[in-house]
Design an enzyme around this catalytic site. Sequence first.
Site, PDB file in Angstrom:
ATOM      1  N   ARG A 138      -1.180  -0.728  -2.216  1.00 41.16           N
ATOM      2  CA  ARG A 138      -0.467  -0.990  -0.962  1.00 41.16           C
ATOM      3  C   ARG A 138      -1.049  -2.249  -0.342  1.00 41.16           C
ATOM      4  O   ARG A 138      -2.272  -2.392  -0.279  1.00 41.16           O
ATOM      5  CB  ARG A 138      -0.671   0.199  -0.021  1.00 41.16           C
ATOM      6  CG  ARG A 138       0.116   0.118   1.254  1.00 41.16           C
ATOM      7  CD  ARG A 138      -0.293   1.210   2.232  1.00 41.16           C
ATOM      8  NE  ARG A 138      -1.271   0.722   3.174  1.00 41.16           N
ATOM      9  CZ  ARG A 138      -1.484   1.234   4.395  1.00 41.16           C
ATOM     10  NH1 ARG A 138      -0.789   2.289   4.784  1.00 41.16           N
ATOM     11  NH2 ARG A 138      -2.379   0.737   5.192  1.00 41.16           N
ATOM     12  N   TYR A 155      -1.565  -3.466  12.258  1.00 41.65           N
ATOM     13  CA  TYR A 155      -1.827  -2.215  11.528  1.00 41.65           C
ATOM     14  C   TYR A 155      -2.199  -2.518  10.071  1.00 41.65           C
ATOM     15  O   TYR A 155      -1.566  -3.342   9.420  1.00 41.65           O
ATOM     16  CB  TYR A 155      -0.591  -1.291  11.523  1.00 41.65           C
ATOM     17  CG  TYR A 155      -0.781  -0.210  10.508  1.00 41.65           C
ATOM     18  CD1 TYR A 155      -1.632   0.857  10.767  1.00 41.65           C
ATOM     19  CD2 TYR A 155      -0.219  -0.303   9.235  1.00 41.65           C
ATOM     20  CE1 TYR A 155      -1.897   1.813   9.806  1.00 41.65           C
ATOM     21  CE2 TYR A 155      -0.467   0.645   8.262  1.00 41.65           C
ATOM     22  CZ  TYR A 155      -1.311   1.705   8.559  1.00 41.65           C
ATOM     23  OH  TYR A 155      -1.593   2.632   7.599  1.00 41.65           O
ATOM     24  N   ASP A 161       3.584  -0.496   4.127  1.00 44.26           N
ATOM     25  CA  ASP A 161       3.801   0.435   5.246  1.00 44.26           C
ATOM     26  C   ASP A 161       4.212  -0.368   6.482  1.00 44.26           C
ATOM     27  O   ASP A 161       3.473  -1.250   6.930  1.00 44.26           O
ATOM     28  CB  ASP A 161       2.479   1.181   5.511  1.00 44.26           C
ATOM     29  CG  ASP A 161       2.622   2.321   6.511  1.00 44.26           C
ATOM     30  OD1 ASP A 161       3.689   2.447   7.137  1.00 44.26           O
ATOM     31  OD2 ASP A 161       1.645   3.082   6.662  1.00 44.26           O
ATOM     32  N   HIS A 208       4.777   1.145   9.374  1.00 36.46           N
ATOM     33  CA  HIS A 208       4.169   1.925  10.460  1.00 36.46           C
ATOM     34  C   HIS A 208       5.114   2.071  11.661  1.00 36.46           C
ATOM     35  O   HIS A 208       4.721   1.798  12.804  1.00 36.46           O
ATOM     36  CB  HIS A 208       2.816   1.323  10.864  1.00 36.46           C
ATOM     37  CG  HIS A 208       1.763   2.371  11.068  1.00 36.46           C
ATOM     38  ND1 HIS A 208       1.245   2.663  12.295  1.00 36.46           N
ATOM     39  CD2 HIS A 208       1.147   3.197  10.204  1.00 36.46           C
ATOM     40  CE1 HIS A 208       0.332   3.616  12.182  1.00 36.46           C
ATOM     41  NE2 HIS A 208       0.265   3.968  10.913  1.00 36.46           N
ATOM     42  N   GLU A 256       7.397   2.030   3.465  1.00 38.49           N
ATOM     43  CA  GLU A 256       7.035   3.277   4.167  1.00 38.49           C
ATOM     44  C   GLU A 256       7.273   3.175   5.672  1.00 38.49           C
ATOM     45  O   GLU A 256       7.024   2.122   6.271  1.00 38.49           O
ATOM     46  CB  GLU A 256       5.557   3.544   3.885  1.00 38.49           C
ATOM     47  CG  GLU A 256       4.990   4.724   4.627  1.00 38.49           C
ATOM     48  CD  GLU A 256       3.479   4.820   4.447  1.00 38.49           C
ATOM     49  OE1 GLU A 256       2.932   4.293   3.457  1.00 38.49           O
ATOM     50  OE2 GLU A 256       2.823   5.416   5.333  1.00 38.49           O
ATOM     51  N   GLU A 309       4.534  11.062   7.088  1.00 34.83           N
ATOM     52  CA  GLU A 309       3.131  11.411   7.363  1.00 34.83           C
ATOM     53  C   GLU A 309       2.948  12.039   8.743  1.00 34.83           C
ATOM     54  O   GLU A 309       1.972  12.740   8.973  1.00 34.83           O
ATOM     55  CB  GLU A 309       2.216  10.191   7.197  1.00 34.83           C
ATOM     56  CG  GLU A 309       2.414   9.115   8.226  1.00 34.83           C
ATOM     57  CD  GLU A 309       1.551   7.883   7.971  1.00 34.83           C
ATOM     58  OE1 GLU A 309       1.378   7.507   6.809  1.00 34.83           O
ATOM     59  OE2 GLU A 309       1.054   7.311   8.951  1.00 34.83           O
ATOM     60  N   ARG A 343       6.263  12.186   2.534  1.00 32.32           N
ATOM     61  CA  ARG A 343       4.829  11.944   2.686  1.00 32.32           C
ATOM     62  C   ARG A 343       4.086  12.980   3.536  1.00 32.32           C
ATOM     63  O   ARG A 343       2.913  12.803   3.827  1.00 32.32           O
ATOM     64  CB  ARG A 343       4.635  10.552   3.321  1.00 32.32           C
ATOM     65  CG  ARG A 343       4.829   9.480   2.300  1.00 32.32           C
ATOM     66  CD  ARG A 343       4.614   8.108   2.824  1.00 32.32           C
ATOM     67  NE  ARG A 343       3.427   7.891   3.615  1.00 32.32           N
ATOM     68  CZ  ARG A 343       2.173   7.888   3.152  1.00 32.32           C
ATOM     69  NH1 ARG A 343       1.943   8.125   1.865  1.00 32.32           N
ATOM     70  NH2 ARG A 343       1.164   7.646   3.954  1.00 32.32           N
ATOM     71  N   GLU A 395      -1.492   8.902  -1.993  1.00 29.32           N
ATOM     72  CA  GLU A 395      -2.285   7.883  -1.304  1.00 29.32           C
ATOM     73  C   GLU A 395      -3.774   8.234  -1.417  1.00 29.32           C
ATOM     74  O   GLU A 395      -4.159   9.397  -1.307  1.00 29.32           O
ATOM     75  CB  GLU A 395      -1.893   7.826   0.183  1.00 29.32           C
ATOM     76  CG  GLU A 395      -2.660   6.780   0.965  1.00 29.32           C
ATOM     77  CD  GLU A 395      -2.220   6.723   2.440  1.00 29.32           C
ATOM     78  OE1 GLU A 395      -1.551   7.652   2.912  1.00 29.32           O
ATOM     79  OE2 GLU A 395      -2.568   5.721   3.099  1.00 29.32           O
ATOM     80  N   TRP A 454       2.749   2.313  17.706  1.00 31.72           N
ATOM     81  CA  TRP A 454       1.660   1.817  16.880  1.00 31.72           C
ATOM     82  C   TRP A 454       1.886   2.238  15.441  1.00 31.72           C
ATOM     83  O   TRP A 454       2.500   3.203  15.139  1.00 31.72           O
ATOM     84  CB  TRP A 454       0.294   2.374  17.344  1.00 31.72           C
ATOM     85  CG  TRP A 454      -0.776   1.851  16.435  1.00 31.72           C
ATOM     86  CD1 TRP A 454      -1.250   0.579  16.349  1.00 31.72           C
ATOM     87  CD2 TRP A 454      -1.482   2.595  15.431  1.00 31.72           C
ATOM     88  NE1 TRP A 454      -2.202   0.471  15.367  1.00 31.72           N
ATOM     89  CE2 TRP A 454      -2.365   1.695  14.776  1.00 31.72           C
ATOM     90  CE3 TRP A 454      -1.455   3.947  15.010  1.00 31.72           C
ATOM     91  CZ2 TRP A 454      -3.212   2.089  13.735  1.00 31.72           C
ATOM     92  CZ3 TRP A 454      -2.293   4.338  13.995  1.00 31.72           C
ATOM     93  CH2 TRP A 454      -3.158   3.428  13.360  1.00 31.72           C
TER      94      TRP A 454
HETATM   95  O1  KDG Z   1      -4.550   8.348  11.782  1.00 31.97           O
HETATM   96  C1  KDG Z   1      -3.461   7.526  11.479  1.00 31.97           C
HETATM   97  C2  KDG Z   1      -3.508   7.136  10.015  1.00 31.97           C
HETATM   98  O2  KDG Z   1      -3.562   8.268   9.221  1.00 31.97           O
HETATM   99  C3  KDG Z   1      -2.308   6.319   9.623  1.00 31.97           C
HETATM  100  O3  KDG Z   1      -2.221   5.190  10.424  1.00 31.97           O
HETATM  101  C4  KDG Z   1      -2.440   5.906   8.175  1.00 31.97           C
HETATM  102  O4  KDG Z   1      -0.193   5.118   8.108  1.00 31.97           O
HETATM  103  C5  KDG Z   1      -1.188   5.498   7.534  1.00 31.97           C
HETATM  104  C6  KDG Z   1      -1.155   5.565   6.063  1.00 31.97           C
HETATM  105  O5  KDG Z   1      -0.100   5.285   5.522  1.00 31.97           O
HETATM  106  O6  KDG Z   1      -2.170   5.891   5.473  1.00 31.97           O
HETATM  107 MG    MG Z   2       1.540   5.264   6.800  1.00 34.70          MG
END
Ligand code: KDG
Ligand code: MG
Length: 402
Positions: free
Chosen positions: A147, A159, A210, A212, A236, A262, A283, A339, A402
């Site tokens: 990634r 991020y 990602d 995010h 992602e 996630e 995820r 991951e 975020w």
């Molecule tokens: O605590 C937040 C993280 O787990 C997150 O930001 C990690 O997005 C994430 C990832 O894909 O691992």
């Molecule tokens: Mg993520």
Amino acid sequence: MKITDAKVFITSPGRNFITLKIYTDEGIYGLGDATLNGRELAVVSYLQEHVVPCLIGRDAFQVEDIWQYLYRGAYWRRGPVTMSAIAAVDMALWDIKGKALNTPVYNLLGGKSRSGVMVYGHANGETLEETVDEVGRYLDMGYVAVRAQSGIPGLKGVYGVGRGKLFYEPAEKGLPPEQTWSTEKYLNFAPKLFKKIRETHGDDFHLLHDCHHRLTPIEAARLGKESEPYHLFWLEDTVPAELQEGFRIIRQHTTTPLAVGEVFNTIYDMTTLFTEQLIDYIRMSVLRGGGLTHLLKVAAMASIYHIRTGFHGATDLSPITMAAALHFDLAINNFGIQEYMRHTPETDAVFPHAYTFEKGFMYPGDAPGLGVDYDEKLAEKYPYDRAYLPVNRKLDGTMFNW
Ligand code: KDG
Ligand code: MG
């Protein structure tokens, strides 16, 4: 086999972890992860005050019934606090069952479906060049999937670019750190990053990214479309996923595979995504999704819709969740990828474990149960230390995701 007691442990070997230990009248104990990054003590209280008293005296082998008791019995269902607490109990019970039957948990989940679990590592850098170099470093370490996340010119603290290289950790002590965001700068930058990575390192590995949760569906559609020549393994968390229908717009525009989940907690967070085949990878982690018992149902439903798993495996999930995920990944048919963000040596020492990494694949090991222990003495050396995940503002100060 009766549950006699359960205790909650807090430790911070570099970052905070919450661990549930369930004891039985046969001397066997099981371990579960209850860590919720930035909100840890809410889960501690939920477990200690509301869950542990209900566990005492129950048959530790009745994993499904205890899951349903905690899920249905609370009346106030779902949410990350509740489901992380249920997950901790569930992991500990599968651990106990494996130890009692003297077999690794993957055997209880159907047995091995493959020889190893393909994982992706995290290459991140402050600049495009640094990130491209980092991808090379991961390929040199034997990873077959990487990634890539990079700093973006003009933005502070993006991020994916955090403290440390192998041990990226976004949570900080003190009050939540503030980061800045510009979708325009990001959308102009990301395809250039993917292009440079493919030009430098070729096509013979899986490339992931990602977003995010920062785009709108049409912005995600643009990024997906512009990324197509670099054939990502997945894009992602393009959009905040509360609105599942938003994925219809993305899907209409691009063939780039999509991953999400996630921050999901139950199967109900993804029913539209599944039934309309709007995503390619789910995820939701063992920890956030209420444990292995619930994920068995999620994976079964996903398999009907050609959707594979790609579980969250960030450092804020303890080695117990990592082990649970690896047993699950090894056993189910529609596994996609896992991951793997490495824990620090301090964390690994507090949680000695049987799982291993070799040439881009991981193996849960053959220890009975989950194959992870918790060194209580060592853990006491690292007291809880409040930390928050960052918050994010647009360049004009507007509060953002975020
Ligand atoms: O605590 C937040 C993280 O787990 C997150 O930001 C990690 O997005 C994430 C990832 O894909 O691992
Ligand atoms: Mg993520």
